[in-house]
Design a protein around this motif. Structure first.
Motif, mmCIF file in Angstrom:
data_model
loop_
_atom_site.group_PDB
_atom_site.id
_atom_site.type_symbol
_atom_site.label_atom_id
_atom_site.label_comp_id
_atom_site.label_asym_id
_atom_site.label_seq_id
_atom_site.Cartn_x
_atom_site.Cartn_y
_atom_site.Cartn_z
ATOM 1 N N SER B 315 0.835 -1.202 0.000
ATOM 2 C CA SER B 315 0.000 0.000 0.000
ATOM 3 C C SER B 315 0.868 1.250 0.000
ATOM 4 O O SER B 315 0.574 2.233 -0.669
ATOM 5 N N TYR B 316 1.945 1.151 0.772
ATOM 6 C CA TYR B 316 2.841 2.290 0.874
ATOM 7 C C TYR B 316 3.448 2.609 -0.492
ATOM 8 O O TYR B 316 3.463 3.756 -0.931
ATOM 9 N N SER B 319 0.851 4.050 -2.659
ATOM 10 C CA SER B 319 0.553 5.423 -2.284
ATOM 11 C C SER B 319 1.660 6.392 -2.706
ATOM 12 O O SER B 319 1.393 7.490 -3.160
ATOM 13 N N HIS B 320 2.919 5.937 -2.565
ATOM 14 C CA HIS B 320 4.021 6.826 -2.933
ATOM 15 C C HIS B 320 4.383 6.749 -4.412
ATOM 16 O O HIS B 320 4.435 7.746 -5.104
ATOM 17 N N ARG B 323 1.804 7.256 -7.560
ATOM 18 C CA ARG B 323 1.268 8.607 -7.747
ATOM 19 C C ARG B 323 2.251 9.511 -8.520
ATOM 20 O O ARG B 323 1.836 10.332 -9.329
ATOM 21 N N ALA B 324 3.538 9.334 -8.219
ATOM 22 C CA ALA B 324 4.535 10.221 -8.827
ATOM 23 C C ALA B 324 4.504 10.185 -10.364
ATOM 24 O O ALA B 324 4.454 11.251 -11.004
ATOM 25 N N PRO B 325 4.510 8.969 -10.978
ATOM 26 C CA PRO B 325 4.446 8.944 -12.447
ATOM 27 C C PRO B 325 3.179 9.592 -12.977
ATOM 28 O O PRO B 325 3.186 10.259 -14.015
ATOM 29 N N ARG B 327 1.549 12.011 -11.606
ATOM 30 C CA ARG B 327 1.714 13.451 -11.497
ATOM 31 C C ARG B 327 2.568 13.963 -12.678
ATOM 32 O O ARG B 327 2.290 15.000 -13.269
ATOM 33 N N ARG B 360 -5.800 11.399 -14.230
ATOM 34 C CA ARG B 360 -6.679 11.716 -13.096
ATOM 35 C C ARG B 360 -7.488 10.497 -12.675
ATOM 36 O O ARG B 360 -7.633 10.200 -11.490
ATOM 37 N N ASP B 367 -6.434 6.001 -5.254
ATOM 38 C CA ASP B 367 -6.980 6.465 -3.973
ATOM 39 C C ASP B 367 -8.019 5.494 -3.431
ATOM 40 O O ASP B 367 -8.024 5.163 -2.244
ATOM 41 N N LEU B 370 -6.502 2.396 -2.109
ATOM 42 C CA LEU B 370 -5.896 2.649 -0.800
ATOM 43 C C LEU B 370 -6.960 2.653 0.296
ATOM 44 O O LEU B 370 -6.742 2.133 1.387
ATOM 45 N N ARG B 374 -6.965 0.119 3.298
ATOM 46 C CA ARG B 374 -6.939 0.620 4.676
ATOM 47 C C ARG B 374 -8.111 0.102 5.496
ATOM 48 O O ARG B 374 -8.003 -0.046 6.704
ATOM 49 N N ARG B 377 -7.138 -2.801 7.356
ATOM 50 C CA ARG B 377 -6.052 -2.675 8.330
ATOM 51 C C ARG B 377 -6.465 -1.740 9.447
ATOM 52 O O ARG B 377 -7.506 -1.140 9.416
ATOM 53 N N ARG B 422 -15.114 5.686 12.657
ATOM 54 C CA ARG B 422 -14.612 6.171 11.367
ATOM 55 C C ARG B 422 -14.951 5.207 10.240
ATOM 56 O O ARG B 422 -15.287 5.600 9.130
#
Lengths: 146, 545
Positions: B315-316, B319-320, B323-325, B327, B360, B367, B370, B374, B377, B422
């Motif tokens: 997931s990490y 998430s990291h 997303r960068a590519p 963006r 997008r 998202d 994720l 989550r 977890r 939550r």
């Protein structure tokens, strides 16, 4: 008055390019130094290794620190900065793609001054980076020097 | 004197008495016969009396019988004389005899009179009979009573014997070893179970010390137990060890209590021992199984921990690093338009837009993934969740996002649930957002939130009168990235209900959907009490730590 600088710690060249572009558009580009991993960032800030004879006597006004970095992660870099008297008060902004709660928690626990998520949307991203640069260089007052 | 006597006895000078009768044959005969019969009768009487006296030795007046016999024989003799003097005129002798008879008669009469009162006191035969009957009756009654007493005694003895037998049998055939012993530990009683348990026959062990049944390191225990008994205390279900004749150890549970005599003095102890070896073994087996289970749980936990760490890393990374590519794609295509727009043809700009749209979209998918990951977890919190208030707030937010839409909402008041606040919010947000979205084309959109009882469980429901769906595809409803509507009808990525189901399942609940195309859908879920899930929660909490 010495010109204030920004240290951008970013390993992703595309993110670096996009960040620099956003800063260029608000005329802050000449005051940005870039470190591409955690080790390099520490060397820069502690004037060690390749940065042993860094010209500027001043520390940057702010460090924009990514988390996912090679060699030393952003959180480890932050930890070492806070542990060292020379950088204990240095403003550090975590700038990351992560929206993990754990990252946010650890960042603040380790003494980050701010936590900013990099938006995927380009326009938003550009605005965020520009705002950050302006805020930390123009608006924010740095901690008193020693 | 001799002369006198001989003169008296002389017949000379007198005529026989027959002369007086003129020798009338009738008279003489009558006289003679009568006198002789009287004489005989009178002389027979003493015989009868003698016989009587002989038979009735208890008769008190035996002397009277003698006198009576003498008197009656004297009388008889005078009658004999009367017959003789008819022919021989022995009047002198006759007179002498008469005088003697008179003497005896008078003596007898005199002796008789004072006897009368005493004789009267003698019971009459009738009285005797009555007394006798009375006596017989009394005897019969006595006998009856005695018999009853005897029977009662027999019965009592019988009962006592029976009770003793039963008691003895209870002791003898008890499944527990029952051992009697003196206060110094000498064995005085030994039943069959004791024989089976310890291997000694009764005759081998009686009189020996109970300490020979106890392993050396437990002897102090036995001393303590005996000391307690001496103080009149009982010790119940004391778990210790015994030794079999063959040296094998036996796990026993012992109850020991004082034996008292009639005065209440403690004279010994009874010891009831039960062989608990099997139970001990079972306990050991359970412990072994538990240990094994714990080991397996630990192994499984470690495996899950590893898997979870991997999932975390995944997931990490998502998430990291994903997303960068995106963006970059989105960013550079826009930068191209912004910086070099004047050099690009319109079609080129449209293509660049497509890159932007696609990146997008992928950002949204990442998202959503994720969010789903989550929801599996993190430790579940135990919160009291006000479903009604939550639904009202979420609906208000939806209304604010599209103020132009007219949707009637109806939320049952006072809906309460236990769960992670939550996560429940994620559930309610997805269900209400769906209801909001799929009623977009309905004529009079209506959303209802309520609770109902079904199969003993409380279900919370979100119902709408929107597009609904075909139940034939219901099985795909909760799978990630599965959609039952086209994008242009209702936009979406198909991750919401998968997330909802995952959260409900983590709470130990279930979720179901009912729908009809064009008529709406209703989603109902249960949230069992959190305490029932505490085991799973604590395990998950462990993964997180």
């Amino acid at each position: 008055m010495n010109p204030k600088t920004i240290l951008l710690v970013e390993d992703n060249p595309q993110d670096e390019m996009l960040t620099l572009r956003a800063l260029r558009r608000v005329n802050l580009i000449n005051r940005v130094d870039v470190a591409r991993d955690g080790r390099q960032a520490l060397d820069y800030l502690f004037r060690e290794g390749e940065f042993a004879d860094r010209e500027s006597p001043e520390q940057p006004a702010v460090v924009l620190l990514d988390i996912g970095l090679p060699r030393l992660s952003g959180l480890e870099v932050l930890e070492q900065l806070r542990a060292d008297a020379r950088t204990a008060l240095l403003p550090v902004v975590i700038l990351t793609s992560s929206d993990e709660e754990q990252d946010r928690l650890k960042s603040y626990k380790n003494g980050a001054n701010s936590f900013v998520r990099k938006p995927v949307d380009f326009t938003e991203f550009a605005e965020t980076v520009a705002r950050l640069g302006l805020y930390w260089l123009a608006t924010n007052e740095p901690p008193p020097g020693r | 004197m001799i002369d006198e006597l001989s003169r008296l006895l002389s017949v000379n000078g007198y005529l026989p008495h027959g002369y007086c009768l003129n020798w009338s044959p009738q008279l003489v005969l009558t006289y003679v016969v009568s006198d002789i019969l009287i004489f005989l009768a009178y002389f027979s009487m003493p015989l009868a009396l003698a016989y009587f006296a002989r038979r009735r030795k208890d008769f008190p007046y035996r002397w009277l019988l003698v006198m009576f016999a003498a008197f009656i024989m004297a009388c008889g003799t005078t009658h004999l004389m009367g017959a003789i003097i008819l022919w021989r005129p022995l009047y002198g002798l006759d007179a002498l005899l008469k005088a003697l008879t008179a003497l005896i008669s008078v003596g007898t009469a005199i002796a008789l009179w004072p006897l009368i009162p005493q004789a009267l006191k003698l019971p009459s035969p009738n009285q005797l009979r009555l007394m006798n009957e009375e006596l017989q009756k009394e005897i019969a009654e006595r006998k009856c009573a005695e018999e009853a007493l005897r029977l009662a005694k027999e019965a009592a003895e019988d009962g006592l014997q029976k009770e003793r037998t039963i008691r003895a049998a209870i002791v003898e055939f008890s499944e527990d070893a029952i051992v009697g012993k003196t206060l110094d530990g000498t064995i005085t009683s030994w039943n069959q179970a004791a024989e089976r348990m310890f291997g000694y026959r009764s005759e081998e062990i009686m009189g020996h010390s109970v300490f020979m049944l106890i392993p050396p390191e437990r002897q102090a225990d036995e001393e303590k137990l005996l000391a307690a008994v001496r103080h009149g205390e009982s010790v119940k279900l004391y778990e210790t060890e015994g030794v079999h004749k063959d040296g094998k150890r036996i796990a026993v549970s012992v109850t020991i209590s004082p034996i008292r005599d009639k005065e209440g003095l403690i004279i010994g102890a009874s010891k009831i021992a039960r062989d608990v070896s099997e139970r001990k073994q079972a306990e050991q087996e359970i412990r072994r199984l538990n240990t094994d289970l714990e080991r397996r749980v630990a192994e499984r936990t470690a495996e899950l921990l590893t898997a979870n760490h991997e999932l975390d890393s995944f997931s990490y990374a998502v998430s990291h690093d994903l997303r960068a590519p995106l963006r970059a794609m989105c960013g550079f295509s826009q930068a191209l338009v912004e910086d070099y727009g004047d050099q690009l043809q319109d079609e080129a700009k449209i293509y660049l837009d497509q890159i932007d749209i696609a990146s997008r979209k992928m950002g949204e998918l990442i998202d959503a993934l994720l969010v789903l990951s989550r929801s599996t977890r993190g430790e579940l919190q135990h919160d009291a969740v006000n479903i009604s208030a939550l639904a009202e707030r979420l609906l208000a937010e939806l209304r604010q996002s599209e103020p132009e839409r007219q949707v009637t909402v109806q939320v049952e008041a006072g809906l309460q649930a236990d769960g992670d606040a939550r996560m429940i919010e994620v559930v309610m947000h997805n269900l209400l957002a769906n209801a909001w979205k799929y009623t977009a084309h309905a004529k009079a959109p209506h959303i209802r939130v309520y609770a109902e009882q079904q199969d003993g469980a409380r279900r919370f429901c979100v119902a709408d009168n929107g597009a609904g769906f075909d139940m034939a595809h219901a099985n795909r409803l909760f799978q990630p990235f599965q959609r039952l509507h086209r994008q242009e009808e209702f936009p979406g990525i198909g991750i919401g209900l998968a997330t909802v189901q995952r959260i409900i399942q983590r709470h130990g609940g279930t979720i179901e959907a009912q729908a009809q195309p064009g008529k709406g859908a209703v989603f109902c879920f249960t949230l069992p009490d959190m305490c029932a899930n505490s085991v799973r929660d604590s395990k998950e909490a462990y993964y997180e730590s």
